[in-house]
Design a protein around this motif. Structure first.
Motif, PDB file in Angstrom:
ATOM      1  N   PHE A   1       0.841  -1.193   0.000  1.00 30.75           N
ATOM      2  CA  PHE A   1       0.000   0.000   0.000  1.00 30.75           C
ATOM      3  C   PHE A   1       0.875   1.242   0.000  1.00 30.75           C
ATOM      4  N   LEU A   2       0.360   2.299  -0.594  1.00 30.70           N
ATOM      5  CA  LEU A   2       1.048   3.584  -0.548  1.00 30.70           C
ATOM      6  C   LEU A   2       0.486   4.359   0.635  1.00 30.70           C
ATOM      7  N   ARG A   3       1.331   4.610   1.602  1.00 28.52           N
ATOM      8  CA  ARG A   3       0.875   5.328   2.795  1.00 28.52           C
ATOM      9  C   ARG A   3       1.026   6.825   2.576  1.00 28.52           C
ATOM     10  N   LYS A   4       0.409   7.607   3.420  1.00 34.23           N
ATOM     11  CA  LYS A   4       0.435   9.064   3.281  1.00 34.23           C
ATOM     12  C   LYS A   4       1.649   9.637   4.003  1.00 34.23           C
ATOM     13  N   ASP A   5       2.822   9.246   3.548  1.00 35.78           N
ATOM     14  CA  ASP A   5       4.062   9.708   4.166  1.00 35.78           C
ATOM     15  C   ASP A   5       4.897  10.393   3.094  1.00 35.78           C
ATOM     16  N   TYR A   6       5.292  11.617   3.343  1.00 35.14           N
ATOM     17  CA  TYR A   6       6.078  12.356   2.354  1.00 35.14           C
ATOM     18  C   TYR A   6       7.451  12.736   2.882  1.00 35.14           C
ATOM     19  N   ALA A   7       7.733  12.483   4.121  1.00 38.93           N
ATOM     20  CA  ALA A   7       9.023  12.836   4.718  1.00 38.93           C
ATOM     21  C   ALA A   7       9.868  11.580   4.873  1.00 38.93           C
ATOM     22  N   ILE A   8      10.492  11.162   3.802  1.00 37.72           N
ATOM     23  CA  ILE A   8      11.330   9.973   3.811  1.00 37.72           C
ATOM     24  C   ILE A   8      12.771  10.445   3.729  1.00 37.72           C
ATOM     25  N   THR A   9      13.518  10.201   4.789  1.00 42.04           N
ATOM     26  CA  THR A   9      14.881  10.716   4.843  1.00 42.04           C
ATOM     27  C   THR A   9      15.863   9.603   5.189  1.00 42.04           C
ATOM     28  N   GLY A  10      17.104   9.863   4.906  1.00 41.25           N
ATOM     29  CA  GLY A  10      18.185   8.948   5.237  1.00 41.25           C
ATOM     30  C   GLY A  10      19.504   9.682   5.105  1.00 41.25           C
ATOM     31  N   LEU A  11      20.506   9.205   5.803  1.00 44.27           N
ATOM     32  CA  LEU A  11      21.819   9.842   5.759  1.00 44.27           C
ATOM     33  C   LEU A  11      22.724   9.229   4.709  1.00 44.27           C
ATOM     34  N   SER A  12      22.323   8.077   4.167  1.00 43.32           N
ATOM     35  CA  SER A  12      23.125   7.427   3.131  1.00 43.32           C
ATOM     36  C   SER A  12      22.187   6.711   2.167  1.00 43.32           C
ATOM     37  N   ARG A  13      22.742   6.231   1.067  1.00 46.46           N
ATOM     38  CA  ARG A  13      21.936   5.482   0.097  1.00 46.46           C
ATOM     39  C   ARG A  13      21.419   4.182   0.717  1.00 46.46           C
ATOM     40  N   LYS A  14      22.219   3.594   1.590  1.00 40.59           N
ATOM     41  CA  LYS A  14      21.819   2.349   2.249  1.00 40.59           C
ATOM     42  C   LYS A  14      20.574   2.575   3.123  1.00 40.59           C
ATOM     43  N   ASP A  15      20.476   3.732   3.762  1.00 41.93           N
ATOM     44  CA  ASP A  15      19.311   4.059   4.585  1.00 41.93           C
ATOM     45  C   ASP A  15      18.042   4.202   3.752  1.00 41.93           C
ATOM     46  N   MET A  16      18.200   4.516   2.475  1.00 45.88           N
ATOM     47  CA  MET A  16      17.044   4.748   1.618  1.00 45.88           C
ATOM     48  C   MET A  16      16.524   3.477   0.945  1.00 45.88           C
ATOM     49  N   VAL A  17      17.174   2.348   1.189  1.00 43.69           N
ATOM     50  CA  VAL A  17      16.658   1.068   0.708  1.00 43.69           C
ATOM     51  C   VAL A  17      15.875   0.451   1.853  1.00 43.69           C
ATOM     52  N   HIS A  18      14.557   0.384   1.691  1.00 48.01           N
ATOM     53  CA  HIS A  18      13.706  -0.185   2.727  1.00 48.01           C
ATOM     54  C   HIS A  18      13.649  -1.700   2.556  1.00 48.01           C
ATOM     55  N   THR A  19      14.072  -2.408   3.595  1.00 45.85           N
ATOM     56  CA  THR A  19      14.066  -3.869   3.574  1.00 45.85           C
ATOM     57  C   THR A  19      12.690  -4.388   3.968  1.00 45.85           C
ATOM     58  N   LYS A  20      12.527  -5.705   3.881  1.00 48.29           N
ATOM     59  CA  LYS A  20      11.250  -6.336   4.218  1.00 48.29           C
ATOM     60  C   LYS A  20      10.854  -6.019   5.663  1.00 48.29           C
ATOM     61  N   LYS A  21      11.810  -6.083   6.563  1.00 41.98           N
ATOM     62  CA  LYS A  21      11.527  -5.805   7.982  1.00 41.98           C
ATOM     63  C   LYS A  21      11.018  -4.373   8.167  1.00 41.98           C
ATOM     64  N   LYS A  22      11.692  -3.427   7.546  1.00 38.69           N
ATOM     65  CA  LYS A  22      11.293  -2.028   7.686  1.00 38.69           C
ATOM     66  C   LYS A  22       9.946  -1.762   7.001  1.00 38.69           C
ATOM     67  N   LEU A  23       9.717  -2.386   5.845  1.00 40.90           N
ATOM     68  CA  LEU A  23       8.453  -2.199   5.131  1.00 40.90           C
ATOM     69  C   LEU A  23       7.268  -2.711   5.946  1.00 40.90           C
ATOM     70  N   TYR A  24       7.435  -3.857   6.622  1.00 42.35           N
ATOM     71  CA  TYR A  24       6.368  -4.371   7.486  1.00 42.35           C
ATOM     72  C   TYR A  24       6.197  -3.501   8.724  1.00 42.35           C
ATOM     73  N   GLU A  25       7.286  -2.987   9.224  1.00 45.67           N
ATOM     74  CA  GLU A  25       7.257  -2.124  10.413  1.00 45.67           C
ATOM     75  C   GLU A  25       6.440  -0.858  10.151  1.00 45.67           C
ATOM     76  N   ILE A  26       6.674  -0.226   9.009  1.00 44.97           N
ATOM     77  CA  ILE A  26       5.970   1.020   8.715  1.00 44.97           C
ATOM     78  C   ILE A  26       4.602   0.782   8.091  1.00 44.97           C
ATOM     79  N   GLY A  27       4.367  -0.422   7.563  1.00 49.01           N
ATOM     80  CA  GLY A  27       3.086  -0.716   6.919  1.00 49.01           C
ATOM     81  C   GLY A  27       1.978  -1.031   7.899  1.00 49.01           C
TER      82      GLY A  27
END
Length: 188
Positions: A148-174
């Motif tokens: 699902f596309l959630r209503k979140d527009y503030a997606i930040t990270g300090l590196s490129r690695k932080d900007m790759v959302h893994t399965k664990k993180k996707l379930y956490e925020i979903g």
């Protein structure tokens, strides 16, 4: 076919040096500046601005209550009411993604599992948020309503690695999504 010649209008000296346009732009800017100093900025109340202009003071004030119903934010994976993952690793979202931001590695469900009939689940599910264009095609193509596309527009990270959302993180925020899931349907 007839050729029609169009004559350009003659410009005056002021029009040639853009003097009139400069003055007009300056006066409009000054009008907005004076209005904001007097607290009469157009749209200031709706945006809950600071009073000087219509600039929202981010991050203290956010657009959350002003987002339209059809807003598409960042994608996330969801589970059902019992905490089971909805994704069957069909990889349709990966194939349809225009910028190729989704990468899925499927894995088998053990034969002794209660839900072995499902056959697959994602071992890895990564979404590169730098590449994602928030088009919503992944959400539309998913047969199990797992993304699902959630209503979140503030997606930040300090590196490129932080900007790759893994399965664990996707379930956490979903989070959890309530409703029928074909994957867990006994009749299927």
């Amino acid at each position: 076919m007839a050729v029609i010649k169009v004559k350009r209008p003659k410009l005056s000296f002021g029009e040639k040096i853009y003097f009139g346009a400069l003055i007009k732009g300056f006066l409009l800017t000054m009008k907005h500046a004076v209005d904001s100093m007097r607290g009469k900025s157009r749209g200031a109340k709706e945006l809950a601005s600071s009073g000087l202009g219509v600039t929202m003071q981010y991050p203290e004030q956010k657009w959350d209550e002003h987002l339209p119903e059809h807003y598409r934010g960042a994608p996330a994976l969801v589970t059902d009411e019992q905490g089971r993952e909805r994704c069957v690793s069909c990889q349709l979202c990966e194939f349809i993604c225009p910028p190729k931001a989704i990468k899925i590695t499927p894995s088998e469900i053990p034969a002794d599992d209660q839900w072995a009939k499902v056959e697959k689940r994602p071992l890895e599910f990564d979404i590169d948020m730098i590449r994602c264009i928030y088009c919503g095609m992944c959400e539309e193509v998913c047969p199990e309503q797992a993304i699902f596309l959630r209503k979140d527009y503030a997606i930040t990270g300090l590196s490129r690695k932080d900007m790759v959302h893994t399965k664990k993180k996707l379930y956490e925020i979903g989070g959890v999504r309530v409703g029928l899931v074909n994957k867990w349907n006994e009749l299927k």
